[in-house]
Motif scaffolding. Structure first.
Motif, PDB file in Angstrom:
ATOM      1  N   ASP A 142       0.847  -1.198   0.000  1.00  0.00           N
ATOM      2  CA  ASP A 142       0.000   0.000   0.000  1.00  0.00           C
ATOM      3  C   ASP A 142       0.875   1.237   0.000  1.00  0.00           C
ATOM      4  O   ASP A 142       1.574   1.519   0.970  1.00  0.00           O
ATOM      5  CB  ASP A 142      -0.900   0.017   1.245  1.00  0.00           C
ATOM      6  CG  ASP A 142      -1.860  -1.164   1.242  1.00  0.00           C
ATOM      7  OD1 ASP A 142      -2.398  -1.475   2.325  1.00  0.00           O
ATOM      8  OD2 ASP A 142      -2.072  -1.765   0.166  1.00  0.00           O
ATOM      9  N   PHE A 155      -2.979   3.220   0.879  1.00  0.00           N
ATOM     10  CA  PHE A 155      -3.861   2.385   0.058  1.00  0.00           C
ATOM     11  C   PHE A 155      -3.149   1.788  -1.139  1.00  0.00           C
ATOM     12  O   PHE A 155      -2.119   2.285  -1.584  1.00  0.00           O
ATOM     13  CB  PHE A 155      -5.065   3.219  -0.408  1.00  0.00           C
ATOM     14  CG  PHE A 155      -5.830   3.777   0.758  1.00  0.00           C
ATOM     15  CD1 PHE A 155      -5.490   5.005   1.299  1.00  0.00           C
ATOM     16  CD2 PHE A 155      -6.835   3.050   1.359  1.00  0.00           C
ATOM     17  CE1 PHE A 155      -6.148   5.508   2.406  1.00  0.00           C
ATOM     18  CE2 PHE A 155      -7.503   3.538   2.475  1.00  0.00           C
ATOM     19  CZ  PHE A 155      -7.150   4.761   2.988  1.00  0.00           C
ATOM     20  N   ARG A 159      -7.569   4.774  -6.462  1.00  0.00           N
ATOM     21  CA  ARG A 159      -9.024   4.732  -6.383  1.00  0.00           C
ATOM     22  C   ARG A 159      -9.480   4.415  -4.963  1.00  0.00           C
ATOM     23  O   ARG A 159     -10.437   4.988  -4.450  1.00  0.00           O
ATOM     24  CB  ARG A 159      -9.526   3.672  -7.354  1.00  0.00           C
ATOM     25  CG  ARG A 159     -11.011   3.802  -7.601  1.00  0.00           C
ATOM     26  CD  ARG A 159     -11.395   2.968  -8.781  1.00  0.00           C
ATOM     27  NE  ARG A 159     -12.804   2.629  -8.684  1.00  0.00           N
ATOM     28  CZ  ARG A 159     -13.386   1.634  -9.332  1.00  0.00           C
ATOM     29  NH1 ARG A 159     -12.646   0.865 -10.104  1.00  0.00           N
ATOM     30  NH2 ARG A 159     -14.661   1.419  -9.201  1.00  0.00           N
ATOM     31  N   ASP A 160      -8.760   3.492  -4.320  1.00  0.00           N
ATOM     32  CA  ASP A 160      -9.073   3.184  -2.929  1.00  0.00           C
ATOM     33  C   ASP A 160      -8.865   4.405  -2.057  1.00  0.00           C
ATOM     34  O   ASP A 160      -9.625   4.667  -1.120  1.00  0.00           O
ATOM     35  CB  ASP A 160      -8.173   2.047  -2.414  1.00  0.00           C
ATOM     36  CG  ASP A 160      -8.536   0.717  -3.036  1.00  0.00           C
ATOM     37  OD1 ASP A 160      -7.716  -0.210  -2.962  1.00  0.00           O
ATOM     38  OD2 ASP A 160      -9.641   0.618  -3.606  1.00  0.00           O
ATOM     39  N   ARG A 161      -7.820   5.114  -2.376  1.00  0.00           N
ATOM     40  CA  ARG A 161      -7.571   6.305  -1.592  1.00  0.00           C
ATOM     41  C   ARG A 161      -8.682   7.321  -1.769  1.00  0.00           C
ATOM     42  O   ARG A 161      -9.127   7.952  -0.817  1.00  0.00           O
ATOM     43  CB  ARG A 161      -6.241   6.947  -1.954  1.00  0.00           C
ATOM     44  CG  ARG A 161      -6.076   8.252  -1.165  1.00  0.00           C
ATOM     45  CD  ARG A 161      -4.878   9.065  -1.488  1.00  0.00           C
ATOM     46  NE  ARG A 161      -4.732   9.365  -2.881  1.00  0.00           N
ATOM     47  CZ  ARG A 161      -3.535   9.661  -3.412  1.00  0.00           C
ATOM     48  NH1 ARG A 161      -2.461   9.648  -2.650  1.00  0.00           N
ATOM     49  NH2 ARG A 161      -3.442   9.931  -4.692  1.00  0.00           N
ATOM     50  N   GLU A 163     -11.710   6.741  -2.446  1.00  0.00           N
ATOM     51  CA  GLU A 163     -12.885   6.288  -1.712  1.00  0.00           C
ATOM     52  C   GLU A 163     -12.749   6.615  -0.225  1.00  0.00           C
ATOM     53  O   GLU A 163     -13.697   7.058   0.420  1.00  0.00           O
ATOM     54  CB  GLU A 163     -13.054   4.777  -1.904  1.00  0.00           C
ATOM     55  CG  GLU A 163     -14.417   4.314  -1.450  1.00  0.00           C
ATOM     56  CD  GLU A 163     -14.617   2.827  -1.713  1.00  0.00           C
ATOM     57  OE1 GLU A 163     -14.192   2.355  -2.785  1.00  0.00           O
ATOM     58  OE2 GLU A 163     -15.180   2.178  -0.814  1.00  0.00           O
ATOM     59  N   HIS A 164     -11.558   6.428   0.289  1.00  0.00           N
ATOM     60  CA  HIS A 164     -11.289   6.757   1.689  1.00  0.00           C
ATOM     61  C   HIS A 164     -11.486   8.251   1.939  1.00  0.00           C
ATOM     62  O   HIS A 164     -12.110   8.658   2.918  1.00  0.00           O
ATOM     63  CB  HIS A 164      -9.864   6.327   2.024  1.00  0.00           C
ATOM     64  CG  HIS A 164      -9.326   6.883   3.303  1.00  0.00           C
ATOM     65  ND1 HIS A 164      -9.593   6.331   4.533  1.00  0.00           N
ATOM     66  CD2 HIS A 164      -8.515   7.948   3.549  1.00  0.00           C
ATOM     67  CE1 HIS A 164      -8.975   7.026   5.475  1.00  0.00           C
ATOM     68  NE2 HIS A 164      -8.312   8.017   4.913  1.00  0.00           N
TER      69      HIS A 164
END
Lengths: 286, 486
Positions: A142, A155, A159-161, A163-164
C-alpha cells in the motif's frame, strides 16, 4: 482606588513569595450558624458568571469595540513583471504578486509544470506520477498515502484512496488535487483524465477539470540545485519569498527595502484587532 | 461611585446580547473588508443583483477573455454579495457555488483571491442556508492552509472560523476533513496575521458545545486538540517578551480558556507549563497597563483571569506539600494593578479579577500574608461600593485572610475595616450582609477588642435591621450574643 506606591516597585522586583504568618485556627470559627470555609471556586463553560466577559468578547469580534487608528495603506508601486522565467504577469501591488507567486511558481512540478497549493501535495504528486520506483513498490504494498494531514492511512490504489477521502474524510468526489494518473481501465465519468499542460500562452477556457494542476503560463524552469533531499526529486527550486522581492527595482529608484517594509496584508484592513496589535507587550526587565 | 458594574455598551444593545448569551445563542463572526476599498466605494451602495446579473458575472469570470475583465466581474459579484438578498439569490442559482469553487481552485491567483472573498462574504451571513452553501469549498480551504501565501491563508482562516461557529452540521464535516491537524500545521506560520486568524478559527472550534466531548479530548481520533501539538504552540505564543503580539495573544488566551473550562485534561496543560506562562503573562499585562493608555488590554486580561482561576482549582496546581505551584507574590501585585485599571476602564470585569484573587488566597497563607504586607487591604475595601457581586467577592477574600487566625486578624486591625463593615451591613443584599457577618465573626473570634469597638460604633443597630431575614437571623443573633457577652 489608590495603590501603595511600593506596589509598582514590587512588580518590577525579583520573584519571591512572602514568608507566611503563622496559621492558627480556632475550631469555633466554623461552627454553626457560621459556615465560611475558604475554597477556590471553579466555573464551568456556560456559567452565568462569564456572561459579561463573553459579551465583551463578542463585541470585540464583531468589531463594535473599534479602536482609534487609521488602516495601513496598501501601497501601489510602479508596474513590475513576475521574475520567474517565462512568466509575464504584471503587477502593481506587492500583495497581489505574493499570492501569484505562491499560487503558480512555488510548488511546481518540473516534469509536468503543474502547480500545487502546498509542498505536501507537490511531493505526493511527484512520488505518484513521476517516480518509477513508486510504481514498482505499489504493485506489492500500500503506497497511496491519504492526503489529509495527520491521517496515516495508505492504500493500494489511488481509487481506494479516493474512496477513503470521500467516505472517511467527507471530501468531494471531484477533489481537484487528487487526479488519478493515466487510467489504465475505462475512463470513469466525472473522474479527471490526465490533463496535459496547455501550450504556453494559451489562456483558454479553464474547465473545471483544469484547476490548479495546469499552469499555462509556466515554461521550462531552471534545473534543480544540488542537495535536494531525494534523488528523484524534481521540484522546481523556489526562493524564499524575500528573494524575488529584493530583485524588484522600481523605475523611480525607490528602494525595494522601503517597499518591503510598507507592504501589508491585502485584503481587508479591519479595525480593532489590527490596531490593537500595535500595543505590543514587553516585559520590563524580566 | 459606580453601582451595578456599568458596561460601556449602550444598555439596549448589551441587554439583548446578555440574553443571547444566556440562551447560548451568541454567535460571533468576523468580517474582513478592505478599508481602502470601502473608502473608494463610499457612496456606492452595494447593489442587489438578480439571477441574470449573477449568471453574467459568473460567466464572465469563468470564461472571459481578458483577465482584468474576469477579475472585475468577480469584484462586482463580491460587492453584491454584501447584500443578503443577493446572497440568497446566489445560493439558489444552480451551479453557482460549483462555479465559485472552480474559480477558487483555478490557476489564476487574482481570481482565486476574489473567489475566496466572495466565499468570505457568504460565510459571514446570518442565514444558515447561505453559510452552509459554502460547504463544498471547505476541503479546499483546508488544503490552502498548508500553502504559503499568508494573506490568502488569513482569508481562508477567517472564512473557516465563520463557518465553524455556524452550526454543528458544518463542524461534522470539517472535523473528519482534518481541520485540527491542518490548524496544527498552520500554527507554525511566522506571520502574525495568520496566527491571529488561526486563533480566531480555533477559538470558534473550541467554543462549540460538543467540543468537550468530541474536539478537545485526546482520546478522539483525528479531531483531538489536546492530542495535537496545538496546546504547546498556544502556550509559546502566550509567552511574554518582545515577540508577544496583543491581537494574537487575545485569541489564544480565549482558546486556552475554552479548553480549560471544559475540564477535560487540565493536568496535562499544567505539565506543559500553563500556570507559569499565564502567571508571567499576568505580570506582563500589569506592566503594559502602566505604560499605555488602553489599547484593549482588558480583552486579554479577562481570559487570562479565567484560565488561571480555573487551573488553580486543579489538584495538579499544587506542588509537593500542598503549596501552590504558582507562588510568586508579584502575581498579587500585578492583579491589583489590573483591578485598578479595570475599575476605570471596564468595571464589569472586576468580578473576574476578584475571582482570581479568591482562588489565589483561599488556601495560601503566603498570598494572604502578601495582601497584608503589600498594604492591599485598603485598596480592596475601596471596591466595596462598586456592585453587590464585587462586594461579596471582596468580603470573601477578606474572610480568606481572617480565617487563618489571630496573626492575620491582628494585621487587619484597626484601620478602615470596621467602618467598611458597618457600611456593608447597611446593604440590602442578603449575600453581601451574610458575608459581612461571617467576617465579623472571625474578627470577634481572633481579634481582642473587635467586639468592643463594634459595639461602640453602633454595631448592634446595624445588625438589628436583619433580625427577621431568614438566611441571616441565626448569624445575627449569634453575633449579638458575642458582642454583648463575649
Amino acid at each position: 482606588m489608590q495603590l501603595p506606591p511600593a506596589l509598582h516597585a514590587r512588580l518590577a522586583g525579583a520573584p519571591g513569595s512572602a514568608e507566611p504568618l503563622p496559621v492558627e485556627r480556632d475550631p469555633a470559627a466554623r461552627t454553626a450558624p457560621f459556615r465560611f470555609a475558604p475554597r477556590p471556586v471553579r466555573f464551568p463553560r456556560e456559567h452565568d458568571f462569564f456572561e459579561e466577559g463573553d459579551v465583551q468578547r463578542h463585541l470585540y469580534l464583531q468589531d463594535v469595540l473599534t479602536q482609534v487608528g487609521g488602516a495601513p495603506e496598501r501601497p501601489r508601486v510602479p508596474e513590475f513583471t513576475c521574475q520567474v522565467a517565462g512568466c509575464c504577469q504584471v503587477f502593481d501591488a506587492l500583495e497581489d504578486y505574493e499570492h501569484h507567486y505562491h499560487t503558480l511558481h512555488r510548488n511546481v512540478c518540473s516534469f509536468c509544470k503543474r502547480a500545487f497549493p502546498s509542498g505536501h501535495l507537490l511531493d505526493t504528486h511527484i512520488l505518484e506520477w513521476h517516480d518509477s520506483l513508486f510504481q514498482i513498490l505499489a504493485e506489492r504494498q500500500d503506497m497511496y498515502q491519504c492526503l489529509v494531514e495527520g491521517c496515516t492511512e495508505k492504500f493500494r490504489t489511488s481509487r481506494d484512496r479516493k474512496e477513503h477521502l470521500v467516505m472517511r474524510h467527507l471530501y468531494p468526489v471531484d477533489f481537484r488535487f487528487d487526479k488519478p494518473r493515466k487510467s489504465r481501465g475505462p475512463v470513469m465519468p466525472g473522474a479527471a483524465e490526465q490533463v496535459l499542460a496547455e501550450a504556453p500562452g494559451d489562456d483558454g477556457v479553464p474547465s473545471e477539470v483544469d484547476a490548479m494542476e495546469v499552469c499555462s503560463e509556466h515554461v521550462e524552469p531552471p534545473p534543480a540545485p544540488a542537495g535536494e533531499r531525494r534523488a528523484y526529486s524534481h521540484r522546481v527550486p523556489h526562493e524564499d519569498l524575500k528573494g524575488p522581492r529584493r530583485e524588484i527595482s522600481t523605475s523611480n529608484g525607490g528602494s525595494s527595502a522601503a517597499l518591503w517594509r510598507c507592504c501589508r496584508a491585502f485584503p481587508p484592513r479591519r479595525r480593532g484587532p489590527r490596531t490593537l496589535a500595535r500595543a505590543a507587550l514587553h516585559v520590563a526587565g524580566l | 461611585m459606580l453601582r451595578g458594574g456599568g458596561a460601556t455598551v449602550p444598555p439596549a444593545g448589551a441587554g439583548a446580547l446578555r440574553k443571547a448569551r444566556r440562551e447560548q445563542q451568541l454567535v460571533s463572526k468576523r468580517l474582513l473588508r478592505d478599508e481602502a476599498l470601502e473608502e473608494a466605494e463610499e457612496g456606492c451602495v452595494a447593489m442587489i443583483f438578480g439571477e441574470a446579473e449573477i449568471q453574467q458575472f459568473l460567466r464572465l469570470a469563468q470564461r472571459g477573455t481578458e483577465e482584468k475583465e474576469r477579475e472585475g466581474a468577480l469584484v462586482s459579484l463580491r460587492r453584491g454579495l454584501q447584500r443578503p438578498e443577493t446572497q440568497q439569490t446566489f445560493i439558489r442559482l444552480e451551479g453557482s457555488i460549483r462555479t465559485l469553487v472552480g474559480l477558487l481552485t483555478s490557476n489564476q491567483a487574482l481570481l482565486q483571491l476574489e473567489a475566496a472573498r466572495c466565499l468570505h462574504e457568504l460565510s459571514h451571513s446570518e442565514q444558515s442556508a447561505v453559510v452552509e452553501a459554502c460547504l463544498p469549498a471547505t476541503s479546499y480551504l483546508l488544503t490552502y492552509l498548508s500553502g504559503h501565501s499568508s494573506d490568502f491563508i488569513e482569508l481562508c482562516l477567517y472564512t473557516l472560523g465563520n463557518l465553524i461557529v455556524e452550526s454543528e452540521a458544518v463542524r461534522r464535516q470539517l472535523l473528519p476533513q482534518g481541520i485540527v491537524p491542518a490548524l496544527a500545521a498552520c500554527i507554525q506560520s511566522p506571520h502574525l496575521t495568520v496566527l491571529e486568524a488561526l486563533g480566531y478559527a480555533l477559538s470558534q472550534l473550541l467554543q462549540a458545545k460538543e467540543a468537550p466531548e468530541k474536539i478537545i479530548p485526546s482520546a478522539s481520533t483525528d479531531s483531538s486538540v489536546l492530542g495535537s501539538t496545538l496546546p504547546q504552540h498556544m502556550l509559546q505564543l502566550l509567552q511574554p517578551g518582545p515577540k508577544l503580539n496583543l491581537g494574537v495573544a487575545v485569541e489564544f488566551a480565549w482558546c486556552l480558556h475554552y479548553i480549560i473550562c471544559s475540564q477535560v485534561n487540565n493536568a496535562l496543560l499544567i505539565t506543559q507549563g500553563a500556570l507559569s506562562t499565564l502567571g508571567l503573562l499576568l505580570l506582563d499585562l500589569a506592566g503594559a497597563v502602566q505604560r499605555t493608555e488602553d489599547a484593549g488590554l482588558e480583552l486579554l486580561a479577562c481570559p487570562v483571569f479565567r484560565c488561571l482561576s480555573n487551573l488553580l482549582t486543579e489538584a495538579a496546581a499544587e506542588a509537593v506539600g500542598g503549596q501552590l505551584q504558582l507562588r510568586d507574590e508579584r502575581v498579587v501585585a500585578a492583579l491589583f494593578i489590573l483591578l485598578q485599571f479595570l475599575l476605570q476602564k471596564q468595571p464589569s470585569l472586576l468580578p473576574e479579577g476578584l475571582w482570581l484573587l479568591n482562588n489565589l488566597t483561599a488556601n495560601s497563607p503566603s498570598f494572604c500574608t502578601s495582601l497584608l504586607s503589600l498594604d492591599l487591604i485598603e485598596p480592596l475595601l475601596h471596591l466595596l461600593s462598586v456592585s453587590n457581586v464585587v462586594s461579596v467577592l471582596v468580603l470573601t477574600v477578606l474572610c480568606n485572610v481572617a480565617e487563618k487566625g489571630p496573626a492575620y486578624c491582628q494585621r487587619l486591625w484597626p484601620g478602615p475595616l470596621l467602618s467598611s463593615l458597618l457600611d456593608t451591613l447597611a446593604f440590602s443584599d442578603t449575600e453581601v450582609v451574610g458575608q459581612s457577618l461571617e467576617l465579623l465573626q472571625l474578627l470577634f473570634l481572633y481579634q481582642p477588642g473587635a467586639a468592643q469597638a463594634f459595639l461602640q460604633q453602633s454595631g448592634l443597630q446595624a445588625l438589628q435591621r436583619h433580625e427577621e431575614v431568614a438566611q441571616l437571623q441565626d448569624r445575627v443573633h449569634a453575633l449579638q450574643q458575642t458582642a454583648l457577652h463575649g
